[in-house]
Design a protein around this motif. Structure first.
Motif: not given
Length: 532
Positions: A35-42, A49-53
Protein backbone atom coordinates in the motif's frame (compact mmCIF):
# COMPACT_ATOMS: atom_id res chain seq x y z
CA UNK A 1 -5.60 -11.62 -17.98
CA UNK A 2 -6.68 -8.20 -16.78
CA UNK A 3 -8.88 -7.89 -13.70
CA UNK A 4 -10.33 -4.51 -12.76
CA UNK A 5 -12.16 -3.58 -9.59
CA UNK A 6 -13.35 -0.06 -8.93
CA UNK A 7 -12.20 1.70 -5.75
CA UNK A 8 -15.72 1.40 -4.36
CA UNK A 9 -15.78 -2.36 -4.85
CA UNK A 10 -12.28 -2.74 -3.45
CA UNK A 11 -13.35 -0.92 -0.30
CA UNK A 12 -16.58 -2.85 0.04
CA UNK A 13 -15.62 -6.34 -1.13
CA UNK A 14 -13.54 -8.85 0.74
CA UNK A 15 -9.84 -8.26 0.16
CA UNK A 16 -9.37 -11.98 0.71
CA UNK A 17 -11.44 -12.73 -2.37
CA UNK A 18 -9.39 -10.17 -4.28
CA UNK A 19 -6.14 -11.86 -3.27
CA UNK A 20 -7.44 -15.27 -4.34
CA UNK A 21 -8.58 -13.89 -7.67
CA UNK A 22 -5.16 -12.51 -8.47
CA UNK A 23 -3.38 -15.57 -7.12
CA UNK A 24 -5.05 -17.65 -9.84
CA UNK A 25 -3.29 -15.64 -12.55
CA UNK A 26 0.13 -15.16 -10.96
CA UNK A 27 0.59 -18.37 -8.95
CA UNK A 28 3.94 -19.06 -10.60
CA UNK A 29 5.26 -15.57 -9.90
CA UNK A 30 6.66 -13.82 -6.86
CA UNK A 31 4.28 -10.92 -6.29
CA UNK A 32 4.84 -8.22 -3.69
CA UNK A 33 1.71 -6.27 -2.77
CA UNK A 34 2.15 -2.97 -0.98
CA UNK A 35 0.00 0.00 0.00
CA UNK A 36 1.79 3.18 -1.14
CA UNK A 37 1.71 6.45 0.74
CA UNK A 38 -0.97 7.90 -1.56
CA UNK A 39 -2.78 7.21 -4.81
CA UNK A 40 -0.88 7.56 -8.07
CA UNK A 41 -2.77 9.53 -10.69
CA UNK A 42 -0.05 11.61 -12.37
CA UNK A 43 2.70 9.50 -13.98
CA UNK A 44 4.89 12.28 -15.40
CA UNK A 45 7.64 12.81 -12.78
CA UNK A 46 8.79 16.03 -14.45
CA UNK A 47 5.32 17.57 -14.39
CA UNK A 48 4.68 17.35 -10.65
CA UNK A 49 6.69 17.40 -7.42
CA UNK A 50 4.35 14.87 -5.76
CA UNK A 51 6.44 12.28 -3.92
CA UNK A 52 4.24 9.43 -5.10
CA UNK A 53 5.00 10.36 -8.71
CA UNK A 54 8.71 10.58 -7.90
CA UNK A 55 8.46 7.10 -6.36
CA UNK A 56 6.75 5.83 -9.52
CA UNK A 57 9.59 7.37 -11.53
CA UNK A 58 12.16 5.46 -9.48
CA UNK A 59 10.46 2.23 -10.52
CA UNK A 60 10.52 2.63 -14.30
CA UNK A 61 13.23 5.22 -15.04
CA UNK A 62 16.93 5.45 -14.32
CA UNK A 63 19.15 8.42 -13.54
CA UNK A 64 22.63 9.53 -14.54
CA UNK A 65 23.73 9.73 -10.91
CA UNK A 66 22.12 8.72 -7.62
CA UNK A 67 22.55 9.39 -3.91
CA UNK A 68 23.71 6.52 -1.70
CA UNK A 69 22.69 5.83 1.89
CA UNK A 70 25.36 8.22 3.22
CA UNK A 71 24.28 11.10 0.98
CA UNK A 72 27.14 10.70 -1.52
CA UNK A 73 26.33 11.17 -5.21
CA UNK A 74 27.46 8.13 -7.24
CA UNK A 75 27.37 7.31 -10.98
CA UNK A 76 24.31 5.33 -12.07
CA UNK A 77 23.72 5.37 -15.85
CA UNK A 78 27.07 7.12 -16.23
CA UNK A 79 30.17 4.96 -16.60
CA UNK A 80 32.90 7.65 -16.53
CA UNK A 81 32.97 11.40 -16.03
CA UNK A 82 35.46 14.21 -15.58
CA UNK A 83 35.48 17.91 -14.78
CA UNK A 84 37.96 20.63 -15.69
CA UNK A 85 39.93 22.25 -12.87
CA UNK A 86 37.71 25.35 -13.02
CA UNK A 87 34.46 23.31 -13.06
CA UNK A 88 33.46 24.86 -16.38
CA UNK A 89 33.64 21.74 -18.57
CA UNK A 90 32.08 18.42 -17.57
CA UNK A 91 32.31 15.28 -19.73
CA UNK A 92 30.28 12.10 -19.33
CA UNK A 93 30.18 8.62 -20.89
CA UNK A 94 27.15 6.35 -20.46
CA UNK A 95 27.40 2.75 -19.33
CA UNK A 96 27.48 0.34 -22.28
CA UNK A 97 24.35 -1.65 -23.09
CA UNK A 98 21.74 0.69 -21.61
CA UNK A 99 18.32 0.06 -23.19
CA UNK A 100 14.83 1.46 -22.88
CA UNK A 101 11.90 -0.87 -22.24
CA UNK A 102 11.07 -0.91 -25.96
CA UNK A 103 14.54 -2.28 -26.76
CA UNK A 104 16.00 0.95 -28.15
CA UNK A 105 19.48 1.91 -26.89
CA UNK A 106 19.86 4.88 -24.54
CA UNK A 107 21.87 7.55 -26.34
CA UNK A 108 23.34 10.93 -25.56
CA UNK A 109 20.48 12.53 -27.52
CA UNK A 110 17.98 10.97 -25.12
CA UNK A 111 19.96 12.36 -22.19
CA UNK A 112 20.19 15.87 -23.64
CA UNK A 113 16.45 16.01 -24.39
CA UNK A 114 15.55 14.63 -20.96
CA UNK A 115 17.73 17.13 -19.10
CA UNK A 116 16.40 20.03 -21.18
CA UNK A 117 12.79 19.22 -20.30
CA UNK A 118 13.61 18.64 -16.63
CA UNK A 119 15.51 21.92 -16.37
CA UNK A 120 12.50 23.91 -17.55
CA UNK A 121 10.59 22.87 -14.42
CA UNK A 122 13.17 22.16 -11.70
CA UNK A 123 14.62 25.06 -9.73
CA UNK A 124 18.15 23.65 -9.57
CA UNK A 125 17.91 22.67 -13.22
CA UNK A 126 16.98 26.23 -14.09
CA UNK A 127 20.05 27.50 -12.26
CA UNK A 128 22.25 24.98 -14.04
CA UNK A 129 21.00 25.91 -17.49
CA UNK A 130 21.28 29.63 -16.72
CA UNK A 131 24.97 29.06 -15.98
CA UNK A 132 25.45 26.74 -18.96
CA UNK A 133 26.95 27.80 -22.26
CA UNK A 134 26.17 24.55 -24.09
CA UNK A 135 25.37 20.86 -23.78
CA UNK A 136 26.31 18.68 -26.73
CA UNK A 137 26.63 15.03 -27.69
CA UNK A 138 30.08 13.50 -27.85
CA UNK A 139 29.27 10.46 -29.95
CA UNK A 140 26.25 8.22 -29.28
CA UNK A 141 27.19 7.47 -25.66
CA UNK A 142 28.85 10.67 -24.45
CA UNK A 143 27.94 14.28 -23.79
CA UNK A 144 29.66 17.43 -22.59
CA UNK A 145 28.44 20.40 -20.55
CA UNK A 146 30.24 23.74 -20.86
CA UNK A 147 29.49 26.55 -18.42
CA UNK A 148 29.90 30.31 -18.68
CA UNK A 149 31.01 30.46 -15.06
CA UNK A 150 32.10 27.78 -12.58
CA UNK A 151 29.25 25.48 -11.59
CA UNK A 152 30.43 23.11 -8.91
CA UNK A 153 27.14 21.38 -8.14
CA UNK A 154 26.61 19.52 -11.41
CA UNK A 155 26.55 16.14 -9.68
CA UNK A 156 24.14 17.45 -7.03
CA UNK A 157 21.80 18.44 -9.84
CA UNK A 158 22.08 15.26 -11.91
CA UNK A 159 21.81 13.03 -8.85
CA UNK A 160 19.17 14.91 -6.86
CA UNK A 161 16.83 12.44 -5.13
CA UNK A 162 13.94 14.76 -4.45
CA UNK A 163 11.27 15.91 -6.86
CA UNK A 164 11.91 16.84 -9.53
CA UNK A 165 14.38 14.05 -10.33
CA UNK A 166 16.17 14.26 -13.72
CA UNK A 167 14.95 10.90 -15.01
CA UNK A 168 16.15 9.84 -18.46
CA UNK A 169 13.46 9.17 -21.08
CA UNK A 170 13.52 8.44 -24.81
CA UNK A 171 14.04 11.62 -26.82
CA UNK A 172 10.61 11.36 -28.46
CA UNK A 173 9.04 11.39 -24.98
CA UNK A 174 11.35 14.04 -23.55
CA UNK A 175 10.51 16.30 -26.49
CA UNK A 176 7.03 16.70 -24.96
CA UNK A 177 6.61 20.37 -23.96
CA UNK A 178 7.40 20.87 -20.29
CA UNK A 179 3.90 22.24 -19.62
CA UNK A 180 2.25 19.13 -21.06
CA UNK A 181 2.20 15.67 -19.47
CA UNK A 182 3.87 12.79 -21.26
CA UNK A 183 1.68 10.01 -22.66
CA UNK A 184 4.26 7.20 -22.93
CA UNK A 185 5.55 5.15 -20.00
CA UNK A 186 8.88 4.05 -21.47
CA UNK A 187 11.95 4.15 -19.27
CA UNK A 188 15.10 2.11 -18.78
CA UNK A 189 14.70 1.31 -15.09
CA UNK A 190 14.39 -1.99 -13.21
CA UNK A 191 10.59 -2.22 -13.61
CA UNK A 192 8.17 -1.68 -16.47
CA UNK A 193 4.63 -0.32 -16.45
CA UNK A 194 2.11 -0.96 -19.22
CA UNK A 195 -0.84 1.37 -19.65
CA UNK A 196 -3.27 -1.46 -18.97
CA UNK A 197 -1.53 -2.03 -15.61
CA UNK A 198 -2.10 1.56 -14.49
CA UNK A 199 -5.48 1.78 -12.72
CA UNK A 200 -5.79 4.99 -10.70
CA UNK A 201 -7.72 4.47 -7.49
CA UNK A 202 -7.35 0.70 -7.70
CA UNK A 203 -3.82 -0.60 -8.29
CA UNK A 204 -0.65 -0.12 -10.29
CA UNK A 205 1.24 -3.20 -11.46
CA UNK A 206 4.98 -2.99 -12.07
CA UNK A 207 6.73 -5.92 -13.72
CA UNK A 208 10.38 -6.87 -13.49
CA UNK A 209 12.42 -5.55 -16.41
CA UNK A 210 14.24 -8.75 -17.36
CA UNK A 211 16.50 -6.83 -19.76
CA UNK A 212 17.77 -4.44 -17.07
CA UNK A 213 21.48 -4.74 -16.31
CA UNK A 214 22.21 -3.45 -12.80
CA UNK A 215 25.47 -1.91 -11.72
CA UNK A 216 27.91 -4.28 -10.05
CA UNK A 217 28.18 -2.30 -6.80
CA UNK A 218 25.95 -3.32 -3.87
CA UNK A 219 22.73 -1.35 -3.57
CA UNK A 220 22.95 1.64 -1.22
CA UNK A 221 20.11 4.11 -0.97
CA UNK A 222 19.20 5.12 -4.52
CA UNK A 223 22.63 4.12 -5.84
CA UNK A 224 24.38 0.88 -6.73
CA UNK A 225 23.01 -2.29 -8.24
CA UNK A 226 19.24 -2.28 -8.64
CA UNK A 227 18.77 -6.05 -8.51
CA UNK A 228 15.10 -7.09 -8.63
CA UNK A 229 14.16 -10.33 -6.81
CA UNK A 230 10.38 -10.32 -7.40
CA UNK A 231 8.45 -10.76 -10.63
CA UNK A 232 6.04 -7.93 -9.99
CA UNK A 233 5.12 -5.28 -7.47
CA UNK A 234 1.51 -4.24 -7.02
CA UNK A 235 0.66 -0.91 -5.47
CA UNK A 236 -2.77 -1.49 -3.93
CA UNK A 237 -4.71 1.72 -3.33
CA UNK A 238 -6.50 1.54 0.01
CA UNK A 239 -7.51 4.90 1.42
CA UNK A 240 -8.93 4.03 4.82
CA UNK A 241 -6.28 3.48 7.54
CA UNK A 242 -8.28 0.70 9.19
CA UNK A 243 -8.72 -1.08 5.85
CA UNK A 244 -4.97 -0.81 5.33
CA UNK A 245 -4.27 -2.31 8.75
CA UNK A 246 -6.75 -5.14 8.28
CA UNK A 247 -5.32 -5.96 4.85
CA UNK A 248 -1.84 -6.29 6.31
CA UNK A 249 -2.96 -8.35 9.29
CA UNK A 250 -4.96 -10.68 7.03
CA UNK A 251 -2.05 -11.19 4.63
CA UNK A 252 -3.83 -9.55 1.70
CA UNK A 253 -0.97 -7.09 1.32
CA UNK A 254 2.63 -7.58 2.36
CA UNK A 255 3.57 -4.04 3.30
CA UNK A 256 2.33 -0.58 4.23
CA UNK A 257 4.82 2.05 3.11
CA UNK A 258 3.75 4.35 5.94
CA UNK A 259 1.97 3.25 9.09
CA UNK A 260 -1.14 5.35 9.79
CA UNK A 261 -0.93 6.85 13.26
CA UNK A 262 -4.27 5.28 14.16
CA UNK A 263 -2.81 1.83 13.56
CA UNK A 264 0.54 2.27 15.28
CA UNK A 265 -0.47 1.17 18.79
CA UNK A 266 -1.92 -2.11 17.59
CA UNK A 267 0.85 -2.85 15.13
CA UNK A 268 3.79 -2.36 17.47
CA UNK A 269 2.51 -5.12 19.78
CA UNK A 270 1.28 -7.52 17.09
CA UNK A 271 3.62 -10.47 16.51
CA UNK A 272 2.48 -10.75 12.88
CA UNK A 273 3.81 -7.28 12.06
CA UNK A 274 7.32 -5.86 11.92
CA UNK A 275 7.90 -2.10 11.94
CA UNK A 276 10.94 -0.97 9.97
CA UNK A 277 12.61 2.44 9.81
CA UNK A 278 13.15 2.98 6.09
CA UNK A 279 12.50 6.64 5.33
CA UNK A 280 14.05 9.38 7.51
CA UNK A 281 12.11 12.14 9.19
CA UNK A 282 11.08 15.08 7.04
CA UNK A 283 9.39 18.44 7.45
CA UNK A 284 5.77 19.41 7.00
CA UNK A 285 5.35 22.85 5.43
CA UNK A 286 2.54 25.20 4.54
CA UNK A 287 2.70 26.97 1.19
CA UNK A 288 0.84 30.22 0.54
CA UNK A 289 -0.49 31.62 -2.72
CA UNK A 290 1.28 34.96 -3.12
CA UNK A 291 -0.64 35.93 -6.25
CA UNK A 292 -4.12 36.41 -4.74
CA UNK A 293 -5.59 37.99 -1.60
CA UNK A 294 -5.11 37.83 1.27
CA UNK A 295 -1.57 36.41 1.19
CA UNK A 296 -0.37 38.83 -1.46
CA UNK A 297 -0.39 41.25 1.45
CA UNK A 298 2.77 40.82 3.61
CA UNK A 299 0.98 41.67 6.84
CA UNK A 300 -1.80 39.12 6.29
CA UNK A 301 0.80 36.56 5.34
CA UNK A 302 2.83 37.20 8.46
CA UNK A 303 -0.34 36.99 10.56
CA UNK A 304 -1.04 33.54 9.13
CA UNK A 305 2.48 32.39 9.99
CA UNK A 306 2.21 33.75 13.54
CA UNK A 307 -0.95 31.65 14.03
CA UNK A 308 1.01 28.40 13.61
CA UNK A 309 1.23 26.12 16.62
CA UNK A 310 3.64 23.36 15.60
CA UNK A 311 3.14 21.27 18.70
CA UNK A 312 -0.66 21.20 18.38
CA UNK A 313 -0.58 20.53 14.65
CA UNK A 314 2.01 17.75 14.89
CA UNK A 315 0.26 16.10 17.81
CA UNK A 316 -3.00 15.99 15.86
CA UNK A 317 -1.34 14.58 12.73
CA UNK A 318 1.37 12.26 14.02
CA UNK A 319 -0.06 11.52 17.49
CA UNK A 320 3.00 9.82 18.98
CA UNK A 321 5.79 12.03 20.32
CA UNK A 322 8.41 9.54 19.18
CA UNK A 323 7.51 10.37 15.58
CA UNK A 324 7.41 14.16 15.54
CA UNK A 325 9.56 17.10 16.55
CA UNK A 326 8.85 20.85 16.43
CA UNK A 327 11.50 22.68 14.37
CA UNK A 328 11.41 26.31 13.22
CA UNK A 329 14.32 25.96 10.78
CA UNK A 330 13.44 25.62 7.10
CA UNK A 331 16.14 22.93 6.89
CA UNK A 332 15.84 19.57 8.60
CA UNK A 333 16.92 20.06 12.22
CA UNK A 334 20.29 18.45 12.79
CA UNK A 335 21.25 18.69 9.13
CA UNK A 336 24.30 20.55 7.84
CA UNK A 337 22.55 23.88 7.19
CA UNK A 338 20.01 23.89 10.03
CA UNK A 339 19.99 27.17 11.95
CA UNK A 340 18.11 28.67 14.88
CA UNK A 341 18.23 32.12 13.26
CA UNK A 342 14.57 32.26 12.24
CA UNK A 343 13.66 35.88 12.99
CA UNK A 344 10.05 36.47 14.02
CA UNK A 345 9.05 32.88 13.28
CA UNK A 346 9.17 30.45 16.22
CA UNK A 347 6.59 27.81 15.35
CA UNK A 348 4.69 28.86 18.46
CA UNK A 349 1.44 30.87 18.25
CA UNK A 350 1.64 34.63 18.69
CA UNK A 351 -2.04 35.40 18.43
CA UNK A 352 -2.01 38.98 19.72
CA UNK A 353 0.57 40.15 17.20
CA UNK A 354 -1.15 38.16 14.46
CA UNK A 355 -4.53 39.81 15.10
CA UNK A 356 -2.87 43.22 15.04
CA UNK A 357 -1.20 42.55 11.70
CA UNK A 358 -4.34 41.11 10.17
CA UNK A 359 -6.30 44.22 11.10
CA UNK A 360 -3.56 46.45 9.65
CA UNK A 361 -3.62 44.43 6.41
CA UNK A 362 -7.17 45.51 5.67
CA UNK A 363 -8.32 41.90 5.31
CA UNK A 364 -11.87 41.96 3.90
CA UNK A 365 -13.13 38.72 5.42
CA UNK A 366 -13.24 36.66 2.23
CA UNK A 367 -12.78 32.93 2.89
CA UNK A 368 -9.22 31.62 2.96
CA UNK A 369 -9.28 28.33 1.06
CA UNK A 370 -7.06 25.62 2.54
CA UNK A 371 -6.83 22.38 0.56
CA UNK A 372 -7.15 19.14 2.53
CA UNK A 373 -6.16 15.83 0.86
CA UNK A 374 -8.67 13.39 2.31
CA UNK A 375 -6.97 10.34 0.84
CA UNK A 376 -3.54 11.12 2.34
CA UNK A 377 -3.60 9.92 5.97
CA UNK A 378 -0.09 11.28 6.54
CA UNK A 379 -1.31 14.84 5.84
CA UNK A 380 -5.05 15.13 6.29
CA UNK A 381 -5.22 16.26 9.92
CA UNK A 382 -2.94 19.29 9.56
CA UNK A 383 -5.15 21.51 7.34
CA UNK A 384 -8.14 21.28 9.67
CA UNK A 385 -6.08 22.18 12.73
CA UNK A 386 -4.43 25.04 10.89
CA UNK A 387 -7.85 26.28 9.84
CA UNK A 388 -8.90 26.49 13.48
CA UNK A 389 -5.74 28.38 14.40
CA UNK A 390 -6.34 30.90 11.59
CA UNK A 391 -9.89 31.42 12.81
CA UNK A 392 -8.53 32.37 16.24
CA UNK A 393 -6.57 35.15 14.55
CA UNK A 394 -9.60 36.44 12.66
CA UNK A 395 -9.45 34.76 9.25
CA UNK A 396 -12.59 33.39 7.65
CA UNK A 397 -11.50 29.86 6.68
CA UNK A 398 -12.83 27.37 4.16
CA UNK A 399 -11.08 23.98 4.44
CA UNK A 400 -11.92 22.15 1.22
CA UNK A 401 -11.50 18.37 1.13
CA UNK A 402 -10.25 16.79 -2.07
CA UNK A 403 -7.97 13.91 -3.00
CA UNK A 404 -4.22 14.30 -3.31
CA UNK A 405 -4.15 14.00 -7.09
CA UNK A 406 -6.74 16.76 -7.42
CA UNK A 407 -4.80 18.93 -4.96
CA UNK A 408 -1.66 18.45 -7.06
CA UNK A 409 -3.56 19.61 -10.15
CA UNK A 410 -5.39 22.45 -8.43
CA UNK A 411 -2.32 23.96 -6.79
CA UNK A 412 -1.03 24.80 -10.29
CA UNK A 413 -4.00 27.14 -10.84
CA UNK A 414 -3.43 30.84 -10.36
CA UNK A 415 -7.12 31.76 -10.28
CA UNK A 416 -8.90 33.33 -7.36
CA UNK A 417 -10.08 30.76 -4.81
CA UNK A 418 -13.72 31.35 -5.76
CA UNK A 419 -12.79 30.43 -9.33
CA UNK A 420 -11.07 27.14 -8.48
CA UNK A 421 -7.83 28.49 -7.07
CA UNK A 422 -6.49 28.25 -3.53
CA UNK A 423 -4.83 30.16 -0.69
CA UNK A 424 -2.80 27.55 1.18
CA UNK A 425 -1.92 23.87 1.19
CA UNK A 426 0.25 21.69 3.40
CA UNK A 427 2.70 19.09 2.20
CA UNK A 428 5.52 16.86 3.44
CA UNK A 429 9.10 16.63 2.24
CA UNK A 430 11.64 13.87 2.68
CA UNK A 431 14.53 14.74 4.97
CA UNK A 432 16.96 14.84 2.07
CA UNK A 433 14.70 17.36 0.30
CA UNK A 434 15.09 19.91 3.08
CA UNK A 435 18.78 19.46 3.78
CA UNK A 436 20.16 21.99 1.27
CA UNK A 437 18.91 25.25 -0.26
CA UNK A 438 19.78 24.19 -3.81
CA UNK A 439 17.70 21.03 -3.82
CA UNK A 440 14.68 22.18 -1.83
CA UNK A 441 11.99 22.71 -4.45
CA UNK A 442 9.79 25.35 -2.76
CA UNK A 443 12.66 27.77 -2.10
CA UNK A 444 11.96 29.95 -5.11
CA UNK A 445 11.59 33.67 -5.51
CA UNK A 446 11.22 33.92 -9.28
CA UNK A 447 7.46 34.32 -9.46
CA UNK A 448 5.66 32.40 -12.20
CA UNK A 449 8.78 30.39 -12.99
CA UNK A 450 9.03 29.09 -9.43
CA UNK A 451 7.24 26.72 -7.10
CA UNK A 452 3.49 26.79 -6.44
CA UNK A 453 2.61 29.96 -4.57
CA UNK A 454 4.86 31.93 -6.92
CA UNK A 455 6.53 34.40 -4.51
CA UNK A 456 8.63 37.15 -6.07
CA UNK A 457 11.78 37.50 -3.95
CA UNK A 458 14.81 38.52 -6.07
CA UNK A 459 17.03 38.49 -2.99
CA UNK A 460 16.37 34.77 -2.57
CA UNK A 461 17.37 33.98 -6.15
CA UNK A 462 20.54 36.06 -5.79
CA UNK A 463 21.52 34.21 -2.62
CA UNK A 464 20.97 30.82 -4.29
CA UNK A 465 23.24 31.88 -7.15
CA UNK A 466 25.86 32.98 -4.61
CA UNK A 467 25.53 29.64 -2.79
CA UNK A 468 26.12 27.70 -6.02
CA UNK A 469 29.18 29.78 -6.92
CA UNK A 470 31.19 28.95 -3.81
CA UNK A 471 32.67 25.64 -2.68
CA UNK A 472 33.72 26.98 0.72
CA UNK A 473 31.62 25.21 3.39
CA UNK A 474 31.75 28.05 5.93
CA UNK A 475 30.54 30.52 3.30
CA UNK A 476 27.81 28.10 2.21
CA UNK A 477 26.55 27.78 5.78
CA UNK A 478 26.39 31.55 6.16
CA UNK A 479 24.56 31.94 2.84
CA UNK A 480 22.17 29.12 3.77
CA UNK A 481 21.30 30.95 6.97
CA UNK A 482 20.68 34.17 5.03
CA UNK A 483 18.42 32.22 2.66
CA UNK A 484 16.46 30.91 5.64
CA UNK A 485 15.94 34.40 7.02
CA UNK A 486 14.75 35.71 3.64
CA UNK A 487 12.43 32.73 3.12
CA UNK A 488 10.74 33.23 6.48
CA UNK A 489 10.57 37.02 6.28
CA UNK A 490 8.80 36.81 2.91
CA UNK A 491 6.62 33.81 3.76
CA UNK A 492 7.98 31.64 0.95
CA UNK A 493 6.99 28.74 3.19
CA UNK A 494 6.32 28.13 6.86
CA UNK A 495 7.84 25.07 8.59
CA UNK A 496 5.39 23.03 10.66
CA UNK A 497 7.94 20.73 12.27
CA UNK A 498 9.15 17.25 11.44
CA UNK A 499 7.47 13.88 11.31
CA UNK A 500 8.25 10.31 10.39
CA UNK A 501 6.33 7.09 10.04
CA UNK A 502 7.69 3.57 10.08
CA UNK A 503 7.05 1.06 7.32
CA UNK A 504 5.07 -2.05 8.29
CA UNK A 505 5.68 -5.50 6.82
CA UNK A 506 4.33 -8.95 7.56
CA UNK A 507 6.88 -10.53 9.86
CA UNK A 508 9.11 -13.11 8.21
CA UNK A 509 7.99 -12.11 4.70
CA UNK A 510 10.04 -9.13 3.49
CA UNK A 511 13.80 -8.61 3.59
CA UNK A 512 16.21 -6.26 1.88
CA UNK A 513 14.45 -2.90 2.34
CA UNK A 514 16.99 -0.11 1.87
CA UNK A 515 17.17 3.09 3.95
CA UNK A 516 16.26 5.76 1.42
CA UNK A 517 14.14 8.89 0.82
CA UNK A 518 11.53 6.53 -0.71
CA UNK A 519 10.51 2.91 -0.22
CA UNK A 520 12.42 1.04 -2.93
CA UNK A 521 11.53 -2.33 -4.42
CA UNK A 522 14.84 -3.47 -5.83
CA UNK A 523 17.03 -5.48 -3.45
CA UNK A 524 13.79 -6.68 -1.77
CA UNK A 525 13.01 -10.38 -1.37
CA UNK A 526 9.66 -11.88 -0.51
CA UNK A 527 9.62 -15.21 1.32
CA UNK A 528 6.74 -17.39 2.38
CA UNK A 529 5.22 -16.82 5.78
CA UNK A 530 2.72 -18.67 7.95
CA UNK A 531 -0.92 -18.03 7.08
CA UNK A 532 -2.36 -15.20 9.13
Amino acid sequence: MAIHLSPRRVAAASLSALALCFAATVSAQTVLRTVPSSDLKIVDPIWTTANITRNHGLMIYDTLFAMDEKGVIKPQMVDKYSASADNKVWSFTLRPGLKFHDGAPVTSQDVIASLARWAKRDTLGQKMYEAMDSIAADGPNGFRMTFKQPFGVVLDALGKPNPLVPFIMPKRVADTPADKQIDELVGSGPFTLAKEDFRPGDRVIYRKNTAYVPRKEPASGLAGGKVVHVDRVEWVMLRDPQTQTNALLNGEVDMLETVPSSGYTGMRTNDKIELVDVMPAGPFTVLYNHKVPPFNNPKALKAAMLAINQEAMLRAQVTFRDFYKPCASIYLCGSLYASDKTGFYTGKPQFEEARKLLKESGYDGKPVVILLPGDAPALNKLPAVYGQLLKQVGFNVDVQTTDWATLVTRRAKKDLPENGGWNAFITFWGGVDASSPIGYSPLTGNGDQGYFGWPVVPELEALKTKFIATADLAQRKEIATQIQQVVLEHGVLAPLGEGKAPTAVRRGTITGLLPSPAVLYWNVRKTSAPSP
